[in-house]
Scaffold this active site. Structure first.
Site, short mmCIF file in Angstrom:
data_model
loop_
_atom_site.label_atom_id
_atom_site.label_comp_id
_atom_site.label_asym_id
_atom_site.label_seq_id
_atom_site.Cartn_x
_atom_site.Cartn_y
_atom_site.Cartn_z
N SER A 8 28.82 50.82 50.69
CA SER A 8 28.91 49.69 49.76
C SER A 8 27.62 48.87 49.78
O SER A 8 27.24 48.33 50.82
CB SER A 8 30.08 48.79 50.15
N HIS A 32 29.02 52.86 46.51
CA HIS A 32 30.12 51.95 46.15
C HIS A 32 29.54 50.62 45.67
O HIS A 32 28.79 49.97 46.39
CB HIS A 32 31.00 51.76 47.39
N ASP A 34 30.44 46.92 44.31
CA ASP A 34 31.51 45.91 44.24
C ASP A 34 31.20 44.89 43.16
O ASP A 34 30.31 44.05 43.32
CB ASP A 34 31.64 45.21 45.60
N MET A 36 32.32 41.66 41.39
CA MET A 36 33.19 40.50 41.66
C MET A 36 32.87 39.38 40.67
O MET A 36 31.70 39.11 40.41
CB MET A 36 32.96 39.97 43.08
N HIS A 65 33.87 49.49 41.94
CA HIS A 65 35.12 48.84 42.36
C HIS A 65 35.17 47.47 41.69
O HIS A 65 34.43 46.57 42.07
CB HIS A 65 35.10 48.73 43.90
N MET A 67 36.51 44.09 41.05
CA MET A 67 37.36 42.99 41.54
C MET A 67 37.21 41.84 40.55
O MET A 67 36.56 40.83 40.83
CB MET A 67 36.93 42.60 42.96
N MET A 136 43.03 48.62 49.98
CA MET A 136 42.14 47.65 50.62
C MET A 136 42.62 47.44 52.06
O MET A 136 43.81 47.19 52.30
CB MET A 136 42.18 46.31 49.87
N GLY A 141 36.75 40.57 48.62
CA GLY A 141 35.88 39.44 48.33
C GLY A 141 34.61 39.39 49.17
O GLY A 141 33.58 38.94 48.70
N PHE A 142 34.71 39.88 50.39
CA PHE A 142 33.56 39.75 51.29
C PHE A 142 33.39 40.97 52.18
O PHE A 142 34.38 41.61 52.53
CB PHE A 142 33.71 38.51 52.17
N GLY A 144 32.02 42.60 55.89
CA GLY A 144 31.99 42.18 57.28
C GLY A 144 33.28 41.62 57.85
O GLY A 144 33.26 40.99 58.91
N ASP A 174 38.89 50.72 52.04
CA ASP A 174 37.73 49.83 51.83
C ASP A 174 37.96 48.53 52.60
O ASP A 174 38.91 47.80 52.32
CB ASP A 174 37.60 49.55 50.33
N GLY A 175 37.05 48.28 53.57
CA GLY A 175 37.09 47.03 54.31
C GLY A 175 37.21 47.26 55.81
O GLY A 175 38.17 47.86 56.27
N GLY A 196 30.41 49.09 54.19
CA GLY A 196 29.32 48.20 53.79
C GLY A 196 28.47 47.81 54.98
O GLY A 196 27.40 48.38 55.21
N SER A 197 28.96 46.86 55.76
CA SER A 197 28.13 46.34 56.84
C SER A 197 27.84 47.39 57.90
O SER A 197 26.74 47.40 58.47
CB SER A 197 28.77 45.09 57.46
C1 DX5 Z 1 35.16 43.83 49.90
C2 DX5 Z 1 34.53 45.01 49.22
C3 DX5 Z 1 34.02 46.03 50.14
C4 DX5 Z 1 32.97 45.56 51.12
C5 DX5 Z 1 33.31 46.20 52.42
O1 DX5 Z 1 35.96 43.15 49.02
O2 DX5 Z 1 35.43 45.65 48.33
O3 DX5 Z 1 33.57 47.20 49.46
O4 DX5 Z 1 31.65 45.88 50.78
O5 DX5 Z 1 32.47 45.70 53.39
P1 DX5 Z 1 32.64 46.06 54.92
O6 DX5 Z 1 32.53 47.56 55.04
O7 DX5 Z 1 31.53 45.33 55.60
O8 DX5 Z 1 34.01 45.58 55.34
ZN ZN Z 2 34.78 47.60 47.51
#
Ligand code: DX5
Ligand code: ZN
Length: 221
Positions: A8, A32, A34, A36, A65, A67, A136, A141-142, A144, A174-175, A196-197
């Site tokens: 992500s 990926h 995101d 938002m 994705h 959101m 999810m 939303g975020f 990490g 995801d997450g 992501g992170s």
């Molecule tokens: C959060 C996103 C994710 C996000 C995951 O709402 O949909 O795709 O990037 O980040 P990590 O892998 O850091 O939890």
């Molecule tokens: Zn996502």
């Protein structure tokens, strides 16, 4: 069940998105993205113009994705722009069957996402309309955030539902996917892992993708 990794770019450097995508291009199956809108989730990222530009600059297929509120209005345009996969949230779509069919009609894979507190069973009838279910494993939303283990039983139930439908639908999580959590998500039945992170905060993002893939493959057996 083939394991796939979808890094992500939410955790990437937004001033260097094309370079950040290139950093995982040999290792990742998808990129990926995101989207938002600060309404469906309390955060704002990017939209169609940035995705259109990225599509020209990136070789990895794009996994968008959404959101956002009113995905029925916006989702088909992401598919038309060239995203390989477009996922809408069950909580936001008002006409999911029509929207999922429009995404497929534009030649993309259609995904349906469920938040941690959304019951899978309410959407079981939509499963034949999707190419991928996204569960999810954090509140969206975020980046990490910590992986929510309460979603594990839902991953198992989704895998059973998919098997009963014929087995070709992908099950994405995801997450909070890290070297510490990827195994239990894979054991529960997930086959597409968004990270992501744990990818973009690593010193070598491509190596982080490969490590997650190896762990998931081992756990999936
Ligand atoms: C959060 C996103 C994710 C996000 C995951 O709402 O949909 O795709 O990037 O980040 P990590 O892998 O850091 O939890
Ligand atoms: Zn996502």
């Amino acid at each position: 069940m083939a394991i796939q990794i979808s890094p992500s770019i939410l955790s990437a450097d937004f001033a260097r998105l094309a370079d950040e995508a290139a950093a995982v291009s040999g290792a990742a199956d998808w990129l990926h993205v995101d989207v938002m809108d600060n309404h469906f989730v309390p955060n704002l990222t990017l939209g169609l113009p940035v995705v259109e530009s990225l599509l020209k600059a990136v070789t990895v297929p794009m996994d968008c994705h959404l959101m956002i509120e009113d995905p029925d209005r916006w989702a088909p345009a992401y598919a038309e722009a060239g995203a390989g996969s477009v996922t809408v949230h069950a909580e936001a779509a008002r006409s999911p069957v029509r929207t999922l069919r429009e995404i497929r009609g534009q030649g993309a894979r259609a995904g349906l996402a469920l938040n941690p507190g959304t019951a899978l069973e309410s959407y079981a009838d939509l499963v034949p309309e999707v190419d991928m279910l996204l569960l999810m494993t954090v509140e969206p939303g975020f980046g990490g955030q910590r992986f929510l283990d309460i979603v594990l039983p839902k991953i198992r139930r989704a895998r059973e539902l998919i098997a009963a439908t014929g087995g070709s639908i992908w099950l994405q999580v995801d997450g909070g996917i890290t070297d510490e959590t990827v195994e239990r998500a894979a054991e529960a039945g997930a086959d597409v892992f968004v990270a992501g992170s744990s990818v973009y905060k690593a010193e070598d993002p491509a190596a982080a993708v490969q490590a997650l893939r190896a762990q998931a493959e081992k756990a999936a057996g």
